[in-house]
Write an enzyme that holds these catalytic residues in place. Structure first.
Site, PDB file in Angstrom:
ATOM      1  CB  SER A  46     -50.480 -37.899   1.561  1.00 18.10           C
ATOM      2  OG  SER A  46     -51.557 -38.011   0.648  1.00 18.10           O
ATOM      3  CD  GLU A  62      -2.982  -0.826   0.001  1.00 17.29           C
ATOM      4  OE1 GLU A  62      -3.616   0.248  -0.062  1.00 17.29           O
ATOM      5  OE2 GLU A  62      -3.079  -1.739  -0.852  1.00 17.29           O
TER       6      GLU A  62
END
Length: 665
Positions: A376, A105
């Site tokens: 069902s 950086e």
């Protein structure tokens, strides 16, 4: 005539020179004063910022919300939510990590005064060369400028922010040491996967502290600073590893690592921890977050730890079963979805699969959010209500056409799946064969109110359709709730409320803020009813005519029920062994009918493969079944269809069947 004298050339040149000199003097005067004014402005604004700067340690943790870390039933981390954090000074972090960040950086970080004219000029040159405006793209910002942006200036427009970065960077360089500035940066930078700062990222991706990361891990972490979401290793490990190679070269070029370390790091890129590699439990974690109190989960201001009921091995079994069935038995490219829930008899959820990751799917949890008709699979509630009213599994029920008059809707004539009828059959055989007309007869004679009461007692939370279609599963529910209903049968009739959270505590102090207290046992049905229903559901799987035969396990008895809704829009299998309850749903999100799929087909197969994995290496536990005395099977030959009787004739027919069952007639 006297001629006019012309101006000598030399004199004209002198006038031009004096004019140009004057202009330059004026420009120099203006520039010097602008510089002076600018310098005074920068100095004044720097002084103004300087007196307002807080102590450096107050800026280390900039999260707006706390973090949530989730532990499985064995105490191992399996999921993270919220804003993950963790405060360490840069000096406490690995030296390799500090070097990787600076190399990536701001290689002049330790020598500049907060601004880097060379870096800014280089960034402008790159931007223009790549066809962007001077201030678009590469910013040339120093770490100090990035801290100013992160902490103070993130809400300002780009041009305003760039100007304000100057006094803020200068003021921070005066007020803080380089290590303090680096500490703020390394604790506040976002690094993907909800991780804020390098301590959180190291824990998230590698399962260790930022104190311990080595060169390859440091390079991977530093590589996230440019684009944390894109390079997050949990999203694309290969991309993150490729990015880390760039960082390693920078570290080598700037002298932070020697040739041997560089070569070894290149050859051995960082790998994710086992927890980070495993994406299991995402749906479960989202459910726990949504089910818990908002101020302690989704909006927590503290860093909290949640102990849960989640089981990694059971989750792996469920995910593996779903994947294998779709690979082996479903056509390639199918958009059908499926969901799975596995829980213990008391309702402790052990695993949850909310859907298949296709077409961007993954945020909608079909196990907890999708409301679907169970068909069902609702019948155990109906038959339980009948048993609770005094019926016996051997009682005879008439399987014949039936028409019921529904006020406002006309006549309703339910049919069996096979469109044929068997005449009088035992209650348990009607259940095992999933015959529709006996279920409707039991519901109507026992009373829909009794069926609804039974459903509520078992934990059904959704709406219930108070019409004759109630018996055939016309009401909507979620897979989680329906699986919880079935757990009550295995739990010998005691209601089982699904839960996933055990304790919620503060991460640092360990103080428990919330604990899941064992509920007072609520009996939903008698133990007799639960025992009979467990036996009847076992016949669905074990009897030669049961609809769920495909779910049978070789080494233990299991029980369950199939469910298929109208036009096969939903297919279910929900059942249990002596140890675990599992539910499976299959269908399409847009309600497109399934082709050739019933609950006894693919859902039963998914259920079987799930339970095989769940029970691998476990001894068999018998089902808590109550076997009726001398169960009888009615004649299996289907009877020809007969004219449908009216509702008024149904009660005598059912009473007759009850008498025949009691007296053997």
């Amino acid at each position: 005539m006297t001629k006019a004298k012309s101006t000598p050339p030399r004199k004209r040149r002198n006038i031009v020179v004096r004019a140009i000199t004057g202009v330059f003097r004026l420009m120099r005067w203006i520039v010097l004063r602008l510089i002076l004014i600018g310098g005074l402005t920068v100095a004044a604004s720097t002084a103004w910022v300087l007196v307002q700067l807080p102590e450096a340690n107050e800026l280390l943790d900039g999260r707006e919300r706390g973090s949530v870390t989730m532990l499985d039933r064995n105490g191992r981390v399996f999921a993270w939510r919220g804003e993950q954090g963790g405060v360490l000074s840069s000096q406490e972090m690995s030296e390799d990590l500090r070097n990787a960040v600076v190399a990536t950086e701001d290689k002049r970080f330790y020598w500049h005064f907060g601004l880097s004219p060379r870096g800014i000029a280089g960034a402008i040159r790159i931007n223009l060369r790549e066809g962007r405006s001077a201030l678009s793209g590469h910013g040339g910002s120093t770490i100090t400028q990035q801290v100013a942006k992160l902490v103070f200036l993130s809400d300002y427009p780009t041009m305003t922010r760039k100007l304000l970065e100057i006094p803020y960077a200068l003021a921070m360089e005066i007020a803080y040491t380089k290590e303090e500035i680096l500490s703020i940066y390394m604790n506040r930078a976002y690094l993907g996967a909800s991780a804020n700062g390098f301590e959180a990222a190291a824990q998230r991706y590698f399962g260790i502290s930022a104190r311990e990361v080595d060169v390859p891990q440091s390079a991977m972490l530093a590589g996230l600073l440019t684009a944390p979401s894109r390079f997050a290793p949990t999203r694309d490990l290969a991309r993150a590893q490729n990015r880390s190679q760039v960082i390693l070269r920078l570290m080598h070029e700037q002298g932070y690592i020697d040739d041997l370390t560089f070569a070894l790091a290149q050859a051995n890129p960082a790998e994710l921890s086992a927890s980070a590699r495993s994406r299991a439990g995402g749906y479960f974690a989202d459910w726990v977050m949504s089910d818990g109190p908002e101020f302690l989960t989704r909006e927590t201001a503290e860093d909290v730890r949640i102990a849960t009921t989640f089981d990694r091995d059971i989750q792996a079994a469920a995910e593996g079963a779903l994947t294998s069935v779709f690979e082996d038995l479903v056509r390639e490219g199918s958009q059908a979805q499926a969901a799975i829930v596995v829980m213990s008899p008391d309702g402790a959820v052990r695993a949850m699969v909310g859907g298949r990751a296709i077409g961007g799917a993954g945020t909608f949890n079909r196990a907890t959010q999708a409301l679907r008709q169970p068909g069902s699979a609702f019948k155990p509630i109906v038959f339980a209500a009948g048993l609770e009213s005094g019926m016996d599994p051997n009682d005879l029920v008439n399987d014949a056409p039936i028409t019921l008059r529904i006020p406002g809707s006309g006549d309703w004539s339910p049919q069996n799946y096979t469109r044929s009828y068997m005449g009088y059959v035992t209650m348990w055989e009607a259940f095992a064969r999933s015959l529709n007309t006996p279920a409707v007869r039991i519901s109507e004679t026992t009373g829909r109110g009794s069926v609804i009461t039974m459903a509520r007692s078992l934990g059904w939370d959704g709406d219930l359709n108070d019409s004759p279609a109630l018996a055939l599963g016309a009401s909507e529910t979620t897979l989680l709730d329906l699986t919880g209903v079935y757990a009550a049968f295995l739990n010998r009739g005691v209601r089982a409320e699904p839960y996933g959270l055990l304790t919620l505590s503060l991460r640092e102090s360990g103080d428990v803020l919330l604990e899941n207290q064992a509920p007072v046992p609520v009996r939903a049905m008698s133990e007799r009813t639960a025992g009979y229903m467990t036996w009847m559901m076992s016949q669905v799987v074990s009897s030669p005519f049961g609809t769920g035969r495909r779910a049978a396990l070789e080494d233990r008895s299991v029980a369950g029920k199939t469910g298929t809704t109208q036009a096969a829009r939903d297919a279910w299998f929900v059942g249990f062994s002596g140890d675990y309850v599992a539910g499976v749903w299959m269908g399409y999100d847009d309600n497109t009918p399934l082709t050739g799929v019933t609950g006894g087909g693919l859902p039963a197969e998914i259920w079987k493969r799930t339970m095989e994995g769940v029970h691998a290496g476990r001894p068999a536990t018998p089902l808590p079944a109550l076997v009726p005395i001398a169960p009888q099977v009615a004649a299996p030959a289907p009877q020809p269809a007969t004219p449908a009787p009216s509702q008024q004739n149904e009660a005598p027919n059912l009473i007759e069947s009850l008498l025949r069952g009691l007296f053997g007639g």
